[in-house]
Write a protein that holds these residues in place. Structure first.
Motif, PDB file in Angstrom:
ATOM      1  N   GLN A 211      15.151  10.802   3.249  1.00  0.00           N
ATOM      2  CA  GLN A 211      15.828  10.737   1.440  1.00  0.00           C
ATOM      3  C   GLN A 211      14.457   9.479   0.642  1.00  0.00           C
ATOM      4  N   LEU A 212      15.106   8.144   1.341  1.00  0.00           N
ATOM      5  CA  LEU A 212      13.573   7.417   0.589  1.00  0.00           C
ATOM      6  C   LEU A 212      12.545   7.646   0.538  1.00  0.00           C
ATOM      7  N   LEU A 213      11.324   8.367   1.154  1.00  0.00           N
ATOM      8  CA  LEU A 213      10.747   9.248   1.112  1.00  0.00           C
ATOM      9  C   LEU A 213      10.586   9.628   0.162  1.00  0.00           C
ATOM     10  N   ASP A 214      11.578  10.677   0.078  1.00  0.00           N
ATOM     11  CA  ASP A 214      11.128  11.390  -0.800  1.00  0.00           C
ATOM     12  C   ASP A 214      11.575  11.680  -2.567  1.00  0.00           C
ATOM     13  N   ASP A 215      11.979  10.807  -2.479  1.00  0.00           N
ATOM     14  CA  ASP A 215      12.520   9.960  -3.988  1.00  0.00           C
ATOM     15  C   ASP A 215      10.988   9.244  -4.020  1.00  0.00           C
ATOM     16  N   TYR A 216      10.882   8.803  -2.942  1.00  0.00           N
ATOM     17  CA  TYR A 216       8.946   8.379  -3.541  1.00  0.00           C
ATOM     18  C   TYR A 216       8.162   8.950  -4.121  1.00  0.00           C
ATOM     19  N   HIS A 217       7.932  10.385  -3.281  1.00  0.00           N
ATOM     20  CA  HIS A 217       7.491  11.470  -3.281  1.00  0.00           C
ATOM     21  C   HIS A 217       8.296  12.415  -5.293  1.00  0.00           C
ATOM     22  N   GLY A 218       9.215  12.044  -5.098  1.00  0.00           N
ATOM     23  CA  GLY A 218       9.986  12.632  -6.459  1.00  0.00           C
ATOM     24  C   GLY A 218       8.865  11.815  -7.942  1.00  0.00           C
ATOM     25  N   VAL A 219       9.218  10.784  -7.249  1.00  0.00           N
ATOM     26  CA  VAL A 219       8.526   9.901  -8.400  1.00  0.00           C
ATOM     27  C   VAL A 219       6.748  10.247  -8.710  1.00  0.00           C
ATOM     28  N   TRP A 220       5.861   9.801  -7.037  1.00  0.00           N
ATOM     29  CA  TRP A 220       4.438  10.442  -7.357  1.00  0.00           C
ATOM     30  C   TRP A 220       3.676  11.472  -6.841  1.00  0.00           C
ATOM     31  N   ARG A 285       6.972   0.750  -6.282  1.00  0.00           N
ATOM     32  CA  ARG A 285       7.006   1.469  -5.217  1.00  0.00           C
ATOM     33  C   ARG A 285       7.219   0.683  -3.878  1.00  0.00           C
ATOM     34  N   ALA A 286       6.643  -0.917  -3.864  1.00  0.00           N
ATOM     35  CA  ALA A 286       6.725  -1.558  -2.387  1.00  0.00           C
ATOM     36  C   ALA A 286       8.226  -1.119  -1.989  1.00  0.00           C
ATOM     37  N   ALA A 287       9.223  -1.384  -1.806  1.00  0.00           N
ATOM     38  CA  ALA A 287      10.493  -1.442  -2.025  1.00  0.00           C
ATOM     39  C   ALA A 287      11.040  -0.323  -1.922  1.00  0.00           C
ATOM     40  N   CYS A 288      10.504   0.541  -2.307  1.00  0.00           N
ATOM     41  CA  CYS A 288      10.869   2.708  -1.876  1.00  0.00           C
ATOM     42  C   CYS A 288      10.090   2.093  -0.425  1.00  0.00           C
ATOM     43  N   LEU A 289       8.722   1.911  -0.077  1.00  0.00           N
ATOM     44  CA  LEU A 289       8.340   2.113   1.730  1.00  0.00           C
ATOM     45  C   LEU A 289       8.862   0.748   2.105  1.00  0.00           C
ATOM     46  N   HIS A 290       9.316  -0.321   1.716  1.00  0.00           N
ATOM     47  CA  HIS A 290       9.475  -1.107   2.264  1.00  0.00           C
ATOM     48  C   HIS A 290      11.313  -0.431   3.178  1.00  0.00           C
ATOM     49  N   ALA A 291      11.909  -0.171   2.084  1.00  0.00           N
ATOM     50  CA  ALA A 291      13.630   0.297   2.706  1.00  0.00           C
ATOM     51  C   ALA A 291      13.572   1.356   4.021  1.00  0.00           C
ATOM     52  N   VAL A 292      12.137   2.143   3.893  1.00  0.00           N
ATOM     53  CA  VAL A 292      12.425   3.833   4.517  1.00  0.00           C
ATOM     54  C   VAL A 292      10.889   2.611   5.936  1.00  0.00           C
ATOM     55  N   ASP A 318       8.099  10.073  18.323  1.00  0.00           N
ATOM     56  CA  ASP A 318       7.026  11.044  17.595  1.00  0.00           C
ATOM     57  C   ASP A 318       7.795  11.862  16.066  1.00  0.00           C
ATOM     58  N   LEU A 319       8.104  12.519  16.564  1.00  0.00           N
ATOM     59  CA  LEU A 319       8.977  13.239  14.933  1.00  0.00           C
ATOM     60  C   LEU A 319       9.274  12.347  14.055  1.00  0.00           C
ATOM     61  N   ALA A 320      10.155  11.273  14.086  1.00  0.00           N
ATOM     62  CA  ALA A 320      10.280  10.052  13.200  1.00  0.00           C
ATOM     63  C   ALA A 320       9.390   9.103  12.842  1.00  0.00           C
ATOM     64  N   GLU A 321       7.860   8.941  13.577  1.00  0.00           N
ATOM     65  CA  GLU A 321       6.604   8.784  12.406  1.00  0.00           C
ATOM     66  C   GLU A 321       6.525   9.731  12.251  1.00  0.00           C
ATOM     67  N   HIS A 322       6.601  10.776  12.733  1.00  0.00           N
ATOM     68  CA  HIS A 322       5.477  11.867  11.931  1.00  0.00           C
ATOM     69  C   HIS A 322       5.580  12.309  10.561  1.00  0.00           C
ATOM     70  N   ILE A 323       7.071  12.216  10.536  1.00  0.00           N
ATOM     71  CA  ILE A 323       8.046  12.203   9.303  1.00  0.00           C
ATOM     72  C   ILE A 323       8.067  11.582   8.487  1.00  0.00           C
ATOM     73  N   LEU A 324       8.298  10.257   8.143  1.00  0.00           N
ATOM     74  CA  LEU A 324       8.063   8.816   8.180  1.00  0.00           C
ATOM     75  C   LEU A 324       7.211   8.614   7.893  1.00  0.00           C
ATOM     76  N   SER A 325       6.043   9.013   7.920  1.00  0.00           N
ATOM     77  CA  SER A 325       4.920   8.243   7.890  1.00  0.00           C
ATOM     78  C   SER A 325       4.122   8.527   6.846  1.00  0.00           C
ATOM     79  N   HIS A 326       3.320   6.975   6.084  1.00  0.00           N
ATOM     80  CA  HIS A 326       3.276   7.100   4.393  1.00  0.00           C
ATOM     81  C   HIS A 326       1.866   6.078   4.292  1.00  0.00           C
ATOM     82  N   GLU A 327       1.299   6.493   5.661  1.00  0.00           N
ATOM     83  CA  GLU A 327      -0.249   5.608   5.752  1.00  0.00           C
ATOM     84  C   GLU A 327      -1.314   6.724   4.160  1.00  0.00           C
ATOM     85  N   HIS A 328      -1.204   8.006   4.474  1.00  0.00           N
ATOM     86  CA  HIS A 328      -1.476   8.346   3.340  1.00  0.00           C
ATOM     87  C   HIS A 328      -1.051   8.401   2.653  1.00  0.00           C
ATOM     88  N   LEU A 329       0.051   7.917   1.349  1.00  0.00           N
ATOM     89  CA  LEU A 329      -0.024   7.879  -0.075  1.00  0.00           C
ATOM     90  C   LEU A 329      -1.158   7.916  -0.817  1.00  0.00           C
TER      91      LEU A 329
END
Length: 346
Positions: A211-220, A285-292, A318-329
């Motif tokens: 949800q936190l990562l979804d929130d990130y995408h909801g802004v950026w 932005r940094a706080a959101c990714l840190h919380a993720v 692996d699944l958790a890593e895949h869906i939560l990866s934010h290296e590409h953001l």
């Protein structure tokens, strides 16, 4: 097998049972349900993350196929919540096309959501074993899911939202159904209470991170990433995690953002761009990714306590890593041009 391939493989196992579950519905409710689930000819299904969690947790407890009723049930409930959520928010797009209420009108879409919830309960009631235990856990998840949606709507009229209030909303809106997916898969596969609880806790923390990562995408995020208009959460002035962090600051940027959020009129495209820029100048932005990352780490700790079979455990990690990866953001950061071109064809 990559995590993406694993998701596709597990989704293919669930798809026939999903189609069979909804085929008894009358038109136009059937059409709205098939549209939402991506079962029509032009449809695009969701990530099927919750069914994958149910099946992998069942596999971790010894019997992957035992988790199929759980996988179907949680996917039905998830899509029921999306049907209703889109109507509440007035969201016109879902998965890169018209939301079901736009395609089939509000009435059929509301009834389709109700029908999918009923079908989920019916699916679990016919599980070969331990269906009653699974029903109790799903009923609890449904109550929490409603609470999360209530808080999400209520926050739109609030100027400030505390961190613990946000967590309660995110837990109800997203995390409880991931928790239920893990618990139901484990329970139907014969897991004991302790093992099911540990897997459920893994799903709960994973859901908060998601949800936190979804929130990130909801802004950026871009429309290509989310299937919804860019900056959709800003347009509806939702109190997502980045927004709550930004609004809580004492900076000039936060002061200007608070003024934007207070005004009664709908935000113009220029004001949406301004709000995104202001939030980007705060610590949000940094706080959101840190919380993720923190929630992801908590999920991994809970999974380690579950003591499940090694291969399903590896798949879950692996699944958790895949869906939560934010290296590409950073590559897809929402720019003013992307906002300006949203929906205009440029």
């Amino acid at each position: 097998m990559t995590a993406a391939a694993l998701l596709a493989d597990l989704a293919a196992r669930v798809a026939p049972a999903l189609a069979e579950a909804v085929d008894s519905l009358p038109e136009p409710v059937l059409g709205a349900a098939r549209h939402q689930l991506g079962l029509d000819s032009a449809g695009q299904a969701g990530k099927s993350l919750r069914p994958a969690l149910a099946l992998l947790c069942a596999a971790g407890c010894g019997h992957l196929d035992a988790g199929l009723p759980a996988a179907v049930a949680v996917e039905l409930v998830h899509n029921a919540s999306l049907l209703h959520d889109d109507i509440i928010d007035g969201a016109g797009l879902r998965r890169h096309r018209a939301a079901a209420w736009r395609a089939y009108r509000r009435g059929p879409a509301v009834l389709a959501g109700d029908a999918l919830t009923a079908l989920a309960l019916d699916t679990l009631s016919h599980a070969p074993r331990r269906g009653e235990l699974a029903l109790v856990r799903l009923a609890r998840a449904l109550r929490e899911l409603v609470l999360g949606e209530v808080l999400d709507v209520a926050f739109e009229a609030r100027e400030a939202v505390a961190a613990e209030e946000y967590t309660a909303m995110a837990t109800g809106k997203t995390a409880v159904l991931m928790q239920a997916a893990c618990e139901l898969g484990a329970v139907l596969a014969g897991a004991g209470a302790g093992q099911a609880e540990a897997l459920g806790s893994f799903g709960r923390h994973l859901g908060i991170a998601f949800q936190l990562l979804d929130d990130y995408h909801g802004v950026w995020g871009t429309e290509r990433q989310t299937g919804k208009p860019a900056a959709s959460d800003i347009r509806s002035r939702k109190k997502t995690f980045p927004v709550t962090v930004a609004l809580a600051e004492a900076s000039p940027q936060a002061q200007r953002l608070r003024a934007l959020y207070r005004q009664p009129a709908e935000l113009s495209p220029e004001q949406v761009r301004l709000a995104v820029g202001l939030i980007g100048q705060t610590a949000a932005r940094a706080a959101c990714l840190h919380a993720v990352d923190q929630a992801h780490a908590a999920a991994v700790r809970r999974l380690n306590l579950a003591c499940i079979a090694p291969r399903p455990r590896r798949h879950l990690l692996d699944l958790a890593e895949h869906i939560l990866s934010h290296e590409h953001l950073a590559e897809h950061e929402l720019t003013p041009k992307a906002l300006a071109c949203n929906g205009s064809g440029c």
